[in-house]
Enzyme design. Structure first.
Site, mmCIF file in Angstrom:
data_model
loop_
_atom_site.group_PDB
_atom_site.id
_atom_site.type_symbol
_atom_site.label_atom_id
_atom_site.label_comp_id
_atom_site.label_asym_id
_atom_site.label_seq_id
_atom_site.Cartn_x
_atom_site.Cartn_y
_atom_site.Cartn_z
ATOM 1 N N ASP A 1 -23.895 -15.880 -29.537
ATOM 2 C CA ASP A 1 -25.075 -14.930 -29.715
ATOM 3 C C ASP A 1 -24.139 -14.037 -28.336
ATOM 4 O OD1 ASP A 1 -26.549 -13.073 -31.124
ATOM 5 O OD2 ASP A 1 -28.024 -12.646 -29.245
ATOM 6 N N PHE B 1 -12.739 -7.073 -31.791
ATOM 7 C CA PHE B 1 -14.066 -6.293 -33.126
ATOM 8 C C PHE B 1 -14.694 -5.263 -31.605
ATOM 9 C CE2 PHE B 1 -17.402 -9.610 -31.510
ATOM 10 C CZ PHE B 1 -16.363 -10.393 -30.919
ATOM 11 N N TYR C 1 -17.085 -3.530 -29.496
ATOM 12 C CA TYR C 1 -17.442 -2.806 -28.483
ATOM 13 C C TYR C 1 -15.819 -2.778 -27.875
ATOM 14 C CZ TYR C 1 -21.731 -2.113 -29.755
ATOM 15 O OH TYR C 1 -23.642 -2.310 -30.415
ATOM 16 N N LYS D 1 -7.259 -10.699 -23.992
ATOM 17 C CA LYS D 1 -9.072 -11.002 -23.598
ATOM 18 C C LYS D 1 -9.499 -12.511 -23.682
ATOM 19 C CE LYS D 1 -12.499 -9.832 -26.436
ATOM 20 N NZ LYS D 1 -13.264 -9.513 -28.044
ATOM 21 N N HIS E 1 -16.299 -13.064 -21.745
ATOM 22 C CA HIS E 1 -17.822 -13.410 -21.904
ATOM 23 C C HIS E 1 -17.504 -14.914 -22.347
ATOM 24 C CE1 HIS E 1 -16.958 -10.368 -24.390
ATOM 25 N NE2 HIS E 1 -18.102 -10.967 -25.016
ATOM 26 N N ARG E 2 -16.580 -14.667 -23.466
ATOM 27 C CA ARG E 2 -16.485 -15.864 -25.056
ATOM 28 C C ARG E 2 -15.845 -16.883 -24.267
ATOM 29 N NH1 ARG E 2 -16.318 -12.570 -27.940
ATOM 30 N NH2 ARG E 2 -18.075 -12.771 -28.578
#
Ligand code: ITT
Length: 200
Positions: free
Chosen positions: A68, A149, A151, A172, A177-178
């Site tokens: 999430d 995708f 933001y 990226k 963060h992911r």
């Protein structure tokens, strides 16, 4: 590959990123065949990630991964945060416009934002491991770039001159963060598996 993990997400772009990151660790990712039927709450990223993963673990009887995430603007009190995917109905582009609208009155120093992600892997025995990651940057005045995708077109990470949507998927994934959340959870996952094997 060491292992295949089922990914409890309905977002193909998110899945692709998770798959690429896991691939770097020799773990194969497969998108869950079943629709993840959970009602996400507003308490924490970890709670929602765990809800998604444990839904698939319960239905399929396998280890499952849920994630999430959201974007927080401190000058808006952390908005949209945990409701980033659903603070208004519509497309990613509609949500970008809505966020930019709410930030129209803010000066440069108030345009700071942070992407946050929590990743959880749930086990059939009820145990779970989690990992957290964030990426700081700023929201620019208008969208730029076609990749990624959500933001990505309005977010420029600290130390960068381009939005995430102007970067390649690899660029990226090197900083996101992911990436950090997945890395952190995999470290614990691999240790958990090893512990189980050692005890046999
Ligand atoms: P799930 O099926 O995994 O729940 P989702 O897209 O609904 O997919 P979330 O509930 O975790 O995912 O919502 C995340 C929100 O934050 C969503 O609006 C995304 O667009 C945004 N977001 C998260 N990570 C992002 C990223 O790397 N780039 C751009 N936007 C991101």
């Amino acid at each position: 590959m060491l292992r295949t993990v089922i990914i409890a997400t309905g977002n193909p772009a998110k899945f692709q990123e998770i798959k690429d990151i896991m691939g770097r660790y020799g773990i194969a990712a497969r998108m869950s065949d079943i629709k993840v039927g959970v009602r996400e709450g507003t308490l924490s990223y970890e709670e929602n990630a765990r809800l998604k993963a444990s839904y698939v673990t319960a239905r399929l009887g396998v280890d499952a991964f849920g994630e999430d995430s959201g974007i927080e603007v401190p000058a808006l009190g952390g908005f949209p945060g945990i409701i980033s995917a659903r603070f208004i109905k519509g497309t990613d582009s509609d949500r970008n416009s809505a966020l930019l609208d709410r930030m129209r009155h803010l000066g440069p120093s108030d345009r700071r934002a942070v992407f946050k992600a929590c990743a959880v892997i749930t086990f059939v025995n009820g145990a779970f491991v989690s990992g957290y990651g964030e990426l700081s940057g700023r929201i620019i005045d208008g969208p730029a770039g076609e990749n990624g995708f959500g933001y990505d077109p309005v977010f420029v990470p600290d130390g960068q001159g381009r939005t995430l949507a102007q970067m390649s998927p690899r660029e990226k994934n090197d900083m996101s963060h992911r990436r950090r959340a997945v890395e952190a959870v995999l470290e614990k996952y691999v240790a958990y598996l090893k512990d189980g094997i050692d005890r046999k």
